[in-house]
Enzyme design. Structure first.
Site: not given
Ligand code: NAD
Length: 428
Positions: A69, A93, A105, A189, A220, A362
């Site tokens: 997954k 995880k 992945k 999340t 997000n 999920s």
């Molecule tokens: P997203 O793309 O919706 O948001 C990412 C945010 O990070 C945006 O606001 C973007 O502007 C910002 N960003 C990008 N580059 C940057 C930088 N150089 N410095 C500071 N901010 C920066 O992504 P997301 O879904 O919110 O995920 C964010 C993190 O959480 C990622 O590491 C992702 O792997 C992790 N994550 C997300 C989920 C999920 O369900 N959304 C689940 C597990 C882990």
């Protein structure tokens, strides 16, 4: 010094914990490398009529506890090493939250910002055709990750069903609600991380009204978390996106920031164009512009990295003033920073626990896809809370018993569950 990559950083904690758990060489061998690595080129026709190839990956780390997954990432720098590390983290995880999945992945090395919607759809369908023998509800169930979203999941499910002549809602998660998605997946999340933080603060008798939080990343996960915290009485003192952020010791209003971001495309867009800011207006509103580096070092109680990996390193760890770090991003803290922060007494809720709410919902989507049930938002929320708090308690117990950091304890819980499954299956 060996080059630090996401995978070497994963291996560092893995090695520490395997030693603590006294794993046998046979048990260790299962953690040394992924079970399967699929690498291929996918070809699409660009809108210009020219054909273009992209590198595509699916890495299946371990499926002792259930189907692989993990998400699929579209990024110009997506590469085997990074996808491998993320697949390995997913295995830990899913075991930490005790859902019946392994870890995998995927990635496509492309820049989605340079692709039209039609080209993006072509990439997504080509990815499914390339991996068709390796994915499926019982084999490997993908999901969204960086730069992929419910629309892409819908194209992928549609392509899979066309190619296999099946009805397969559970072959992928993170789908739109209109096509097999689950209520609560979009906020899962942040919701999961919020449940853990609330429990932790409750246990330590900390009042949200007295706690200041800085959040890096307003996407997000980060933006949703800002709303949950604000509504629960925490003071969100800073938020940022890739262009930088805003800081106010009195607190910023996530609803206003969301509006500014919507209007200008940037968290700080109401006040700044690039690095040029309207200082007078900022003063009036009581806010200051901060870079992403400065945000990490602000005076606050809780720091939430929710953007990129490897942002808290040996360079800035000593300057971090937060007492708690809640890792919503995957891999935001380097092993060297971990050591420094531990000595400073900073409590880190590691990614494999803090952001596991996404994969947990999920799992609910997968269950609904297989059973034909439709869960209410309330049921999703209650089940998510139960699973996250059970996982948190297991990690806390392990940390206490084994004198470990929360990161080591989470790995220990996950590794032990994976090894138990391998023994039960007769692999060892
Ligand atoms: P997203 O793309 O919706 O948001 C990412 C945010 O990070 C945006 O606001 C973007 O502007 C910002 N960003 C990008 N580059 C940057 C930088 N150089 N410095 C500071 N901010 C920066 O992504 P997301 O879904 O919110 O995920 C964010 C993190 O959480 C990622 O590491 C992702 O792997 C992790 N994550 C997300 C989920 C999920 O369900 N959304 C689940 C597990 C882990």
């Amino acid at each position: 010094m060996p080059v630090s990559t996401p995978y070497t950083r994963f291996q560092k904690t893995l090695e520490e914990v395997m030693q603590k758990l006294k794993l046998t060489p046979k048990e260790r061998a299962f953690f040394a490398k992924p079970q399967n690595t699929y690498k291929t080129e996918i070809h699409i026709k660009r809108d210009s009529g020219k054909e273009q190839a992209f590198q595509a990956f699916r890495i299946q780390f371990n499926n002792a506890r259930g189907p692989f997954k993990g998400g699929i990432r579209y990024h110009p720098e997506a590469n085997e090493e990074e996808v491998k590390a993320l697949a390995a983290l997913m295995s830990i995880k899913t075991a930490v939250v005790n859902i019946p999945f392994g870890g995998g992945k995927g990635g496509v090395q492309c820049n989605p910002k340079e692709l039209s919607r039609k080209e993006l759809e072509a990439v997504s369908r080509a990815y499914v055709r390339a991996m068709i023998r390796h994915i499926g509800a019982d084999i490997d169930c993908p999901a969204p990750d960086v730069n992929t979203n419910p629309a892409i999941m819908a194209w992928m499910r549609d392509e899979f069903e066309k190619q296999t002549h099946t009805y397969s809602p559970a072959m992928i998660t993170g789908k739109p609600l209109s096509y097999g998605g689950s209520l609560g997946r979009d906020t899962a999340t942040a919701r999961g991380a919020f449940f853990i933080l609330q429990e932790m603060m409750d246990r330590e008798a900390r009042d949200p009204e007295e706690l200041k939080v800085a959040i890096q990343g307003f996407g997000n996960a980060g933006a949703t978390m800002a709303h949950f915290l604000h509504n629960a009485g925490y003071t969100v003192v800073a938020v940022s996106d890739s262009q930088g952020g805003v800081y106010s010791p009195e607190g910023v209003d996530p609803v206003r920031i969301e509006k500014y971001k919507h209007k200008t495309g940037q968290v700080a867009g109401e006040y700044c164009k690039g690095s040029v800011c309207d200082i007078k207006r900022m003063k009036l509103d009581g806010v200051r512009h901060v870079t992403n580096e400065q945000l990490l070092e602000l005076p606050c109680d809780i720091l939430i990295p929710a953007a990129l990996d490897n942002v808290i390193t040996a360079k800035n760890a000593r300057k971090i003033r937060a007492k708690y770090i809640l890792e919503i991003a995957n891999g935001p803290t380097s092993p060297e920073a971990d050591t420094i922060l531990e000595k400073k007494g900073v409590k880190i809720v590691p990614d494999v626990l803090a952001n596991a709410g996404g994969v947990t919902v999920s799992y609910f989507e997968w269950v609904q896809g297989r059973s034909g049930e439709l869960w209410t938002a309330e049921r999703v929320d209650n089940e998510l809370r139960r699973i996250m708090l059970d996982a948190y308690k297991s990690v806390q117990r392990e940390a206490h018993r084994g004198n470990m950091t929360y990161r080591q304890a989470a790995f220990a819980v996950g590794i032990r569950r994976m090894v138990d499954a391998m023994h039960a299956r007769g692999w060892l």
